[in-house]
Scaffold this active site. Structure first.
Site, PDB file in Angstrom:
ATOM      1  N   GLN A  41      19.464 -17.431  -7.495  1.00 40.83           N
ATOM      2  CA  GLN A  41      19.664 -18.309  -6.768  1.00 40.83           C
ATOM      3  C   GLN A  41      18.446 -19.417  -7.517  1.00 40.83           C
ATOM      4  OE1 GLN A  41      20.735 -16.436  -4.325  1.00 40.83           O
ATOM      5  NE2 GLN A  41      23.076 -17.302  -4.705  1.00 40.83           N
ATOM      6  N   CYS A  68      18.656 -20.570   1.020  1.00 38.02           N
ATOM      7  CA  CYS A  68      18.790 -19.041   0.733  1.00 38.02           C
ATOM      8  C   CYS A  68      17.796 -18.739   1.137  1.00 38.02           C
ATOM      9  CB  CYS A  68      18.427 -19.314  -1.392  1.00 38.02           C
ATOM     10  SG  CYS A  68      18.388 -18.159  -1.907  1.00 38.02           S
ATOM     11  N   GLY A  69      17.650 -17.633   1.976  1.00 37.11           N
ATOM     12  CA  GLY A  69      16.456 -17.266   3.184  1.00 37.11           C
ATOM     13  C   GLY A  69      15.562 -16.556   2.611  1.00 37.11           C
ATOM     14  N   ASN A  70      16.089 -15.694   1.275  1.00 35.04           N
ATOM     15  CA  ASN A  70      14.922 -14.933   0.746  1.00 35.04           C
ATOM     16  C   ASN A  70      13.702 -16.062  -0.421  1.00 35.04           C
ATOM     17  OD1 ASN A  70      15.251 -12.158   1.595  1.00 35.04           O
ATOM     18  ND2 ASN A  70      16.925 -11.674   0.223  1.00 35.04           N
ATOM     19  N   GLU A 196      27.799 -12.949  -2.985  1.00 33.50           N
ATOM     20  CA  GLU A 196      27.232 -14.624  -3.053  1.00 33.50           C
ATOM     21  C   GLU A 196      28.297 -14.893  -3.106  1.00 33.50           C
ATOM     22  OE1 GLU A 196      23.148 -15.169  -0.711  1.00 33.50           O
ATOM     23  OE2 GLU A 196      23.323 -14.476  -3.128  1.00 33.50           O
ATOM     24  N   SER A 207      20.052 -15.095   4.247  1.00 38.44           N
ATOM     25  CA  SER A 207      21.421 -15.975   4.682  1.00 38.44           C
ATOM     26  C   SER A 207      22.265 -15.565   5.633  1.00 38.44           C
ATOM     27  CB  SER A 207      21.462 -17.548   4.289  1.00 38.44           C
ATOM     28  OG  SER A 207      22.527 -17.039   3.283  1.00 38.44           O
TER      29      SER A 207
END
Length: 259
Positions: A41, A68-70, A196, A207
């Site tokens: 991402q 985008c959690g990370n 993803e 996520s």
């Protein structure tokens, strides 16, 4: 900047002091791992009106992502260190998120409450999100992105390139979906692999980890606090009353200049 969380890698463009340049075409060019930089991402940092930062996310195919959690954890860790503070607020499509320095090189982010109603995931029609009418009996969860989680006997044995690509475009998901396959190691321990939407197989996904932890807890096969082993490493997820918290390491790889 190039960053990664457990091998889930990002290009981060800071637009706080520059003109807005990132669009779908630029995301595709930078995301090309052979002719560009390469990423799962791309994240854009902007000044936040009601938060320390505002973040926008792009996939490698030029589509946008709501969460985008990370990447959120990586950017939060970098910005907290830059500011010399232990907490940070970040505005994303997911809402207003809180990040904290968890110590020992770990960063936590509250990804908010999971979206469990069919229209909020979103799905194309009203069906039970805990038992989707899809072979394999998956669970649907919204975490800013739609997620489809399959609990299997052995996540390693799944042909993920074929399985993930097929289910990403399932007609029940009008915005496509992230696809997870997971198996239970212990009541507080899962093994997960992830496909993803717009990116394909990734070594980790924040996520997706949150969605899988929520799905497992809803099914009653784990508690609400779990360790998840991904291809790129281990992350901790804790579904609390105030939201789904995830905690893990971050890495800053290099800085660059976008010409």
């Amino acid at each position: 900047m190039k960053m990664h969380g457990l091998g889930n890698d990002f290009v981060v463009v800071d637009e706080r002091s520059t003109a807005r340049r990132v669009d779908a075409a630029l995301a595709r060019r930078v995301g090309d791992r052979h002719r560009g930089v390469g990423f799962d991402q791309l994240a854009v940092i902007r000044d936040g009106a009601d938060a320390d930062l505002e973040l926008l996310f792009w996939n490698a195919d030029g589509s946008t992502a709501g969460a985008c959690g990370n990447a959120t954890r990586c950017i939060a860790a970098w910005e907290m260190a830059r500011r010399g503070q232990g907490t940070l607020t970040l505005r994303t499509e997911r809402g207003l998120l809180l990040a904290q320095d968890a110590g020992d090189g770990l960063t936590s982010v509250n990804m908010g409450a999971p979206l469990l109603a069919w229209a909020d995931v979103p799905l194309a029609r009203e069906v039970p999100t805990l038992h989707l009418p899809i072979d394999g009996d998956p669970v649907a969860t919204g975490m800013g992105n739609p997620h489809c989680t399959f609990f299997v006997d052995d996540a390693e044995a799944v042909d993920l390139p074929t399985f993930g690509a097929t289910h990403e475009h399932h007609p029940l998901f009008p915005e496509r979906t992230n696809v997870q396959v997971a198996h239970v190691v212990a009541p507080d321990h899962l093994r997960m692999r992830v496909w993803e939407r717009g990116a394909g197989i990734t070594l980790a996904s924040g996520s997706s980890s949150c969605a899988t932890a929520v799905a497992a807890a809803r099914r009653g096969i784990t508690g609400r606090k779990v360790r998840i082993d991904l291809d790129g490493g281990t992350i901790q997820v804790d579904w609390r009353e105030d939201g789904v918290w995830m905690t893990g390491p971050t890495a800053h790889v290099f800085d660059g200049v976008l010409l």
